[in-house]
Design an enzyme around this catalytic site. Structure first.
Site, PDB file in Angstrom:
ATOM      1  N   ARG A 140      24.883  54.645  45.156  1.00  0.00           N
ATOM      2  CA  ARG A 140      25.811  54.167  44.286  1.00  0.00           C
ATOM      3  C   ARG A 140      26.587  54.097  44.961  1.00  0.00           C
ATOM      4  NH1 ARG A 140      22.142  54.882  39.612  1.00  0.00           N
ATOM      5  NH2 ARG A 140      24.456  54.302  38.186  1.00  0.00           N
ATOM      6  N   TYR A 143      29.624  50.869  44.576  1.00  0.00           N
ATOM      7  CA  TYR A 143      29.809  50.665  43.472  1.00  0.00           C
ATOM      8  C   TYR A 143      30.896  52.180  42.558  1.00  0.00           C
ATOM      9  CZ  TYR A 143      30.389  49.029  38.029  1.00  0.00           C
ATOM     10  OH  TYR A 143      30.353  48.473  36.792  1.00  0.00           O
ATOM     11  N   ASP A 144      30.362  53.099  42.912  1.00  0.00           N
ATOM     12  CA  ASP A 144      31.000  53.878  42.322  1.00  0.00           C
ATOM     13  C   ASP A 144      32.166  53.884  42.781  1.00  0.00           C
ATOM     14  OD1 ASP A 144      28.359  54.571  40.791  1.00  0.00           O
ATOM     15  OD2 ASP A 144      27.997  56.455  41.823  1.00  0.00           O
ATOM     16  N   GLU A 145      32.065  54.646  44.066  1.00  0.00           N
ATOM     17  CA  GLU A 145      33.844  54.528  45.246  1.00  0.00           C
ATOM     18  C   GLU A 145      34.552  53.049  45.435  1.00  0.00           C
ATOM     19  OE1 GLU A 145      34.538  57.515  45.028  1.00  0.00           O
ATOM     20  OE2 GLU A 145      33.183  58.889  46.602  1.00  0.00           O
ATOM     21  N   ASN A 188      15.919  44.990  31.020  1.00  0.00           N
ATOM     22  CA  ASN A 188      14.315  45.656  31.666  1.00  0.00           C
ATOM     23  C   ASN A 188      13.883  45.798  30.743  1.00  0.00           C
ATOM     24  OD1 ASN A 188      15.506  45.687  34.780  1.00  0.00           O
ATOM     25  ND2 ASN A 188      14.489  47.736  34.635  1.00  0.00           N
ATOM     26  N   PHE A 189      14.241  46.182  29.265  1.00  0.00           N
ATOM     27  CA  PHE A 189      13.066  46.955  27.671  1.00  0.00           C
ATOM     28  C   PHE A 189      12.923  45.861  27.543  1.00  0.00           C
ATOM     29  CE2 PHE A 189      14.344  51.594  28.206  1.00  0.00           C
ATOM     30  CZ  PHE A 189      13.749  51.942  28.879  1.00  0.00           C
ATOM     31  N   GLN A 207      16.890  61.117  30.287  1.00  0.00           N
ATOM     32  CA  GLN A 207      18.303  61.268  30.408  1.00  0.00           C
ATOM     33  C   GLN A 207      18.836  60.227  29.588  1.00  0.00           C
ATOM     34  OE1 GLN A 207      16.417  59.803  32.242  1.00  0.00           O
ATOM     35  NE2 GLN A 207      16.005  58.290  33.530  1.00  0.00           N
ATOM     36  N   THR A 208      20.254  60.537  28.554  1.00  0.00           N
ATOM     37  CA  THR A 208      20.500  59.624  27.979  1.00  0.00           C
ATOM     38  C   THR A 208      21.575  59.029  28.312  1.00  0.00           C
ATOM     39  OG1 THR A 208      22.607  61.294  27.702  1.00  0.00           O
ATOM     40  CG2 THR A 208      21.308  61.680  26.399  1.00  0.00           C
ATOM     41  N   GLN A 274      23.154  62.171  31.905  1.00  0.00           N
ATOM     42  CA  GLN A 274      23.967  61.979  31.062  1.00  0.00           C
ATOM     43  C   GLN A 274      24.922  61.392  30.676  1.00  0.00           C
ATOM     44  OE1 GLN A 274      24.892  65.928  30.036  1.00  0.00           O
ATOM     45  NE2 GLN A 274      23.286  66.231  28.205  1.00  0.00           N
TER      46      GLN A 274
END
Length: 312
Positions: A140, A143-145, A188-189, A207-208, A274
């Site tokens: 990831r 994207y993150d970095e 997705n859902f 996970q939230t 989280q």
């Protein structure tokens, strides 16, 4: 004003273009259509104040505008991991190119950053002062970095060249015009529920996440861009309501009336456990906070996908 929106044919970008036009601005939408879609802006093409330019922000831009919103970058793991090198280039080279343009024009510039800069956080909820816990070499990290590097560039241009910048850290946002195959949890859902297939949950579903409806987020964008020059951010923009992934799946099943069942698969690498924004800064500085509750937003999003599938 004439406003440039990079990534303007994407999910968020198209809503922003629409809002800016409604406020009387001329809008120049730039997109390379890697994840953006002409369908998202088709209803804007007949507007004489709207112009579309196919362009990749990793190459320099030579334009005349008054303000810039930089939203160019795939935002879902499915898309940004498909070409991680290009994702990082879009974040870094793209930032340099729009910042150089803003510097030449002395234009105010907005950066769409992300809650992913916090990584898998050790502090909950996440305030802007938290530096994050990010794996710099994981799947990831492009994207993150990349987004963290873009923030660095924005603040260095601000300090060195006195550029007027605004940096927003966006938390999970959903709504009409999401890509049906972008791999994000809300789309997705809903897609799985409407098709009557089992809903895939990664991990045990505890996970939230915090889900912000797109109209609320665009309100935040406009408010931040209109704030005084000394308000640079970074500023969290998101809905602080926190839900488990399992709770979200159950709500989608209930709202769609689907017979889908929940199935569980292994948690992807570096998936945060989280995610919840501390929006005290936005509330205090802008007077902004989300107004649309999760069920209301989900119903609007379900309606969009229902019509999308019916039209196909």
């Amino acid at each position: 004003m004439t406003v440039l929106v990079t990534g303007g044919a994407g999910f968020l970008g198209s809503h922003l273009c629409e809002r800016l036009l409604n406020e009387g601005h001329e809008v120049l939408c730039v997109d390379n259509f890697f994840t953006g879609s002409k369908r998202n802006i088709a209803h804007l093409l007949s507007n004489p104040d709207f112009e579309l330019l196919r362009h990749d922000v990793t190459f320099p831009l030579s334009l005349e505008v008054d303000q810039i919103y930089n939203l160019a970058c795939p935002a879902s793991p499915v898309h940004y991991q498909n070409d991680p090198v290009q994702t990082f280039k879009t974040n870094v080279h793209g930032a340099i190119n729009v910042l150089d343009l803003a510097k030449r024009l002395n234009a105010k510039i907005f950066q769409a950053s992300t809650s992913e800069v916090y990584g898998d956080p050790e502090i909950h909820p996440q305030p802007e002062s938290y530096w994050g816990k990010v794996n710099s070499i994981g799947v990831r990290s492009c994207y993150d970095e990349g987004k963290r590097s873009a923030e660095t560039l924005f603040f260095d241009y601000h300090r060195q060249y006195k550029l007027d910048i605004k940096v927003a850290r966006i938390f999970n946002t959903y709504g009409p015009r999401m890509h049906p195959n972008d791999g994000r949890v809300v789309s997705n859902f809903i897609v799985q529920a409407l098709q009557g297939i089992d809903i895939t949950i990664y991990g045990e579903g505890y996970q939230t996440r915090s889900f912000c409806y797109v109209d609320d987020l665009i309100d935040g964008f406009i408010s931040l861009m209109s704030s005084p020059d000394n308000v640079t951010g970074p500023m969290n923009l998101g809905n602080p309501g926190e839900f488990t992934i399992r709770e979200l799946a159950e709500r989608v099943i209930s709202l769609t009336g689907s017979n889908s069942k929940l199935i569980f698969k292994p948690l992807p690498q570096d998936d945060p456990k989280q995610r919840q924004p501390d929006i005290s800064y936005a509330k205090c500085t802008l007077g902004w906070e989300p107004q649309i509750d999760l069920d209301t937003g989900l119903l609007k999003t379900i309606e969009y996908f229902d019509h999308l599938f019916a039209s196909k």
